[in-house]
Write an enzyme that holds these catalytic residues in place. Structure first.
Site, PDB file in Angstrom:
ATOM      1  N   TYR B 124      28.006 -58.068 -60.106  1.00 24.30           N
ATOM      2  CA  TYR B 124      26.650 -58.106 -59.556  1.00 24.30           C
ATOM      3  C   TYR B 124      25.660 -58.487 -60.646  1.00 24.30           C
ATOM      4  O   TYR B 124      25.828 -58.082 -61.805  1.00 24.30           O
ATOM      5  CB  TYR B 124      26.246 -56.731 -59.021  1.00 24.30           C
ATOM      6  CG  TYR B 124      26.888 -56.371 -57.704  1.00 24.30           C
ATOM      7  CD1 TYR B 124      26.287 -56.705 -56.500  1.00 24.30           C
ATOM      8  CD2 TYR B 124      28.101 -55.687 -57.666  1.00 24.30           C
ATOM      9  CE1 TYR B 124      26.867 -56.370 -55.291  1.00 24.30           C
ATOM     10  CE2 TYR B 124      28.694 -55.340 -56.458  1.00 24.30           C
ATOM     11  CZ  TYR B 124      28.071 -55.681 -55.276  1.00 24.30           C
ATOM     12  OH  TYR B 124      28.643 -55.357 -54.082  1.00 24.30           O
ATOM     13  N   TYR B 163      36.018 -56.034 -57.000  1.00 22.19           N
ATOM     14  CA  TYR B 163      35.637 -55.491 -58.309  1.00 22.19           C
ATOM     15  C   TYR B 163      36.096 -54.041 -58.450  1.00 22.19           C
ATOM     16  O   TYR B 163      36.247 -53.336 -57.458  1.00 22.19           O
ATOM     17  CB  TYR B 163      34.124 -55.620 -58.528  1.00 22.19           C
ATOM     18  CG  TYR B 163      33.239 -54.925 -57.517  1.00 22.19           C
ATOM     19  CD1 TYR B 163      32.934 -53.569 -57.642  1.00 22.19           C
ATOM     20  CD2 TYR B 163      32.675 -55.616 -56.454  1.00 22.19           C
ATOM     21  CE1 TYR B 163      32.100 -52.933 -56.729  1.00 22.19           C
ATOM     22  CE2 TYR B 163      31.844 -54.997 -55.540  1.00 22.19           C
ATOM     23  CZ  TYR B 163      31.562 -53.648 -55.680  1.00 22.19           C
ATOM     24  OH  TYR B 163      30.740 -53.013 -54.786  1.00 22.19           O
ATOM     25  N   ARG B 173      37.178 -52.323 -55.087  1.00 22.19           N
ATOM     26  CA  ARG B 173      36.560 -52.618 -53.795  1.00 22.19           C
ATOM     27  C   ARG B 173      37.103 -53.939 -53.261  1.00 22.19           C
ATOM     28  O   ARG B 173      37.108 -54.939 -53.977  1.00 22.19           O
ATOM     29  CB  ARG B 173      35.037 -52.758 -53.937  1.00 22.19           C
ATOM     30  CG  ARG B 173      34.231 -51.542 -54.326  1.00 22.19           C
ATOM     31  CD  ARG B 173      34.330 -50.345 -53.380  1.00 22.19           C
ATOM     32  NE  ARG B 173      34.469 -50.610 -51.952  1.00 22.19           N
ATOM     33  CZ  ARG B 173      33.504 -50.982 -51.117  1.00 22.19           C
ATOM     34  NH1 ARG B 173      32.273 -51.137 -51.553  1.00 22.19           N
ATOM     35  NH2 ARG B 173      33.741 -51.192 -49.832  1.00 22.19           N
ATOM     36  N   HIS B 176      33.357 -57.954 -50.407  1.00 24.28           N
ATOM     37  CA  HIS B 176      32.468 -57.595 -49.295  1.00 24.28           C
ATOM     38  C   HIS B 176      31.069 -58.128 -49.560  1.00 24.28           C
ATOM     39  O   HIS B 176      30.686 -58.385 -50.697  1.00 24.28           O
ATOM     40  CB  HIS B 176      32.402 -56.069 -49.112  1.00 24.28           C
ATOM     41  CG  HIS B 176      31.921 -55.361 -50.335  1.00 24.28           C
ATOM     42  ND1 HIS B 176      32.767 -54.984 -51.357  1.00 24.28           N
ATOM     43  CD2 HIS B 176      30.685 -54.978 -50.737  1.00 24.28           C
ATOM     44  CE1 HIS B 176      32.072 -54.408 -52.314  1.00 24.28           C
ATOM     45  NE2 HIS B 176      30.798 -54.398 -51.973  1.00 24.28           N
ATOM     46  N   HIS B 178      27.135 -56.941 -48.669  1.00 22.19           N
ATOM     47  CA  HIS B 178      26.282 -55.870 -48.149  1.00 22.19           C
ATOM     48  C   HIS B 178      25.258 -56.463 -47.192  1.00 22.19           C
ATOM     49  O   HIS B 178      24.656 -57.496 -47.500  1.00 22.19           O
ATOM     50  CB  HIS B 178      25.537 -55.167 -49.288  1.00 22.19           C
ATOM     51  CG  HIS B 178      26.445 -54.431 -50.230  1.00 22.19           C
ATOM     52  ND1 HIS B 178      26.718 -53.094 -50.110  1.00 22.19           N
ATOM     53  CD2 HIS B 178      27.147 -54.850 -51.320  1.00 22.19           C
ATOM     54  CE1 HIS B 178      27.532 -52.711 -51.076  1.00 22.19           C
ATOM     55  NE2 HIS B 178      27.818 -53.759 -51.832  1.00 22.19           N
TER      56      HIS B 178
HETATM   57 FE   LIG Z   1      29.355 -53.697 -53.379  1.00 18.65          FE
END
Ligand SMILES: [Fe+3]
Lengths: 187, 257
Positions: B124, B163, B173, B176, B178
């Site tokens: 991110y 990640y 995870r 995905h 959000h």
């Molecule tokens: Fe996330």
């Protein structure tokens, strides 16, 4: 027609901070408005520790009681595309504010018309499904408040620190020492 | 906190799923949303209420209306996450589209859809993401759009990478995106995550598995839509979103527009 099944909720996670909060997101009231009030407080977890990665949203009627809101919370600079926020003439009724490192938030708004409360939606890392509550600015004769026992009811009533500053803390979980905030369901 | 391994988490995930299956068999209602108290997701432990939610059945409730957004709140570039910088981001270009509906199947028009996501390497553009995977100077991973008259939203973006996170040892995870969504009522507010079909990480992920109902969990997974992919350009994933909310929403004259 058969009802469609809803899309499940998932946590907002830890990294919403560069996507959801926006400049001026805590300022519903026009800058310098003489009637502006501040609503602020902390979000705490079940150990009594501040929650530094919560996101709060507020929705309320305008002072004249109108519930139609207005667009323009995320108004853009036409050149850079950057969010510059509201122009202060229309009342959007909407605030979005992340808690800071100390679990604290503050919004500036105008008192809601027709009802004594602001609607609040709480998101956080660790919270799989958001929570609704209400920040009452006065202890009112209201169907929800009346139905609650005093200890529970008190969690929904902001403390007037001064005439224009109201403190509303959110406690996500009962920890024995402090009452858990009353959270709401709208069936 | 002692480091847990995946097998301990797997055991808890199975226990929660078995408990739900038994409750269903005993006549409990289908649970569309995750339980806020879900032990395999460790961060939920101190962040879920212990009291039952208090039901509000007030037709005058402020929550039956909600904020509105319009053309002032988005720009054309917001829906194309591959064009927000001077260069092309790295990764697999995709289109993500679908409709925003209420439970009666009616489109939710002109409402704000916001997305955020990791880049192709699973990182991110957020200061606190310290995963040692490269940042992409040409990808921030934030998008917004308004739904159209038939409830359609549409984004062009890059397929995010999986990640690691610190829930337990070897926690990853699944890829995905959000999503943040508004309905016509504040009670319809939803923040959720869209997943990609066939991801091998699904069974290991406590956040996805927190939705213990198989059918509900399946609704978080997009469908690959070959007929909507753009030849020589991008693959398309389709994902419709249905907002929960009270049966009767508060309507004010002149509100619909
Ligand atoms: Fe996330």
């Amino acid at each position: 027609m058969a009802e469609l099944a809803p899309t499940p909720s998932q946590t907002v996670g830890p990294f919403y901070g560069y996507a959801l909060p926006f400049p001026g997101g805590a300022d519903i009231a026009p800058a310098g408005h003489p009637g502006a009030i501040t609503v602020h407080g902390h979000v705490y977890d079940g150990a009594g520790a501040p929650v530094p990665d919560a996101l709060l949203e507020f929705w309320q009627p305008a002072p004249d009681g109108s519930r139609t809101g207005a667009p323009g919370s995320l108004r853009r600079d036409p050149v850079s595309g950057a969010v510059i926020g509201r122009h202060g003439l229309d009342f959007t009724g909407f605030a979005r504010v992340p808690t800071d490192a100390d679990g604290h938030y503050a919004i500036r708004t105008l008192p809601p018309g027709g009802v004594p409360y602001l609607a609040v939606c709480v998101f956080a890392r660790g919270l799989l499904h958001h929570l609704f509550t209400r920040a009452y600015l006065t202890d009112a004769d209201d169907p929800l408040l009346t139905a609650l026992e005093p200890r529970r009811r008190a969690t929904l009533i902001a403390i007037a620190e001064t005439e224009r500053v109201h403190r509303f803390d959110v406690r996500l979980q009962d920890n024995g020492a402090h009452e858990e905030t009353v959270f709401l369901d709208f069936p | 906190m002692t480091a847990l391994d995946q097998s301990q988490i797997d055991t808890e995930i199975t226990a929660a799923r078995d408990a739900y299956a038994k409750a269903l068999a005993d006549g409990a209602a289908v649970r569309h949303h995750p339980s806020r108290d879900y032990a395999p997701y460790r961060s939920s432990e101190l962040r879920h209420p212990k009291h039952a939610l208090v039901e509000v059945r007030d037709p005058e409730a402020v929550e039956l209306s909600g904020p509105v957004f319009g053309v002032t709140d988005v720009t054309d570039l917001d829906a194309d996450l591959t064009r927000q910088h001077t260069g092309e981001p790295i990764g697999e270009r995709i289109t993500v589209t679908g409709r925003l509906l209420d439970r009666d199947g009616k489109p939710i028009r002109g409402q704000l859809v916001e997305i955020w996501q990791a880049n192709a390497s699973g990182r991110y553009a957020h200061q606190r993401d310290q995963h040692p995977a490269p940042l992409d100077p040409n990808f921030t991973g934030v998008g917004r759009c308004l739904t159209g008259d038939d409830g359609t939203y549409r984004f062009t973006t890059i397929k995010p990478g999986p990640y690691p996170w610190r829930n337990h040892t070897n926690a990853w995870r699944p890829a995905h995106i959000h999503f943040s969504l508004f309905g016509t009522a504040f009670t319809q507010r939803l923040v959720t995550q869209m997943y990609f079909p066939g991801d091998p990480l699904f069974p290991y992920d406590p956040i996805l598995q927190a939705v213990t109902d198989d059918s509900a969990r399946g609704r978080l997974v997009a469908t690959y839509a070959h007929d909507r992919s753009s030849p020589e350009w991008s693959l398309c994933y389709r994902w419709d979103i249905v907002l929960d909310g009270p049966a009767a929403t508060w309507i004010e004259e002149g509100r619909d527009g």
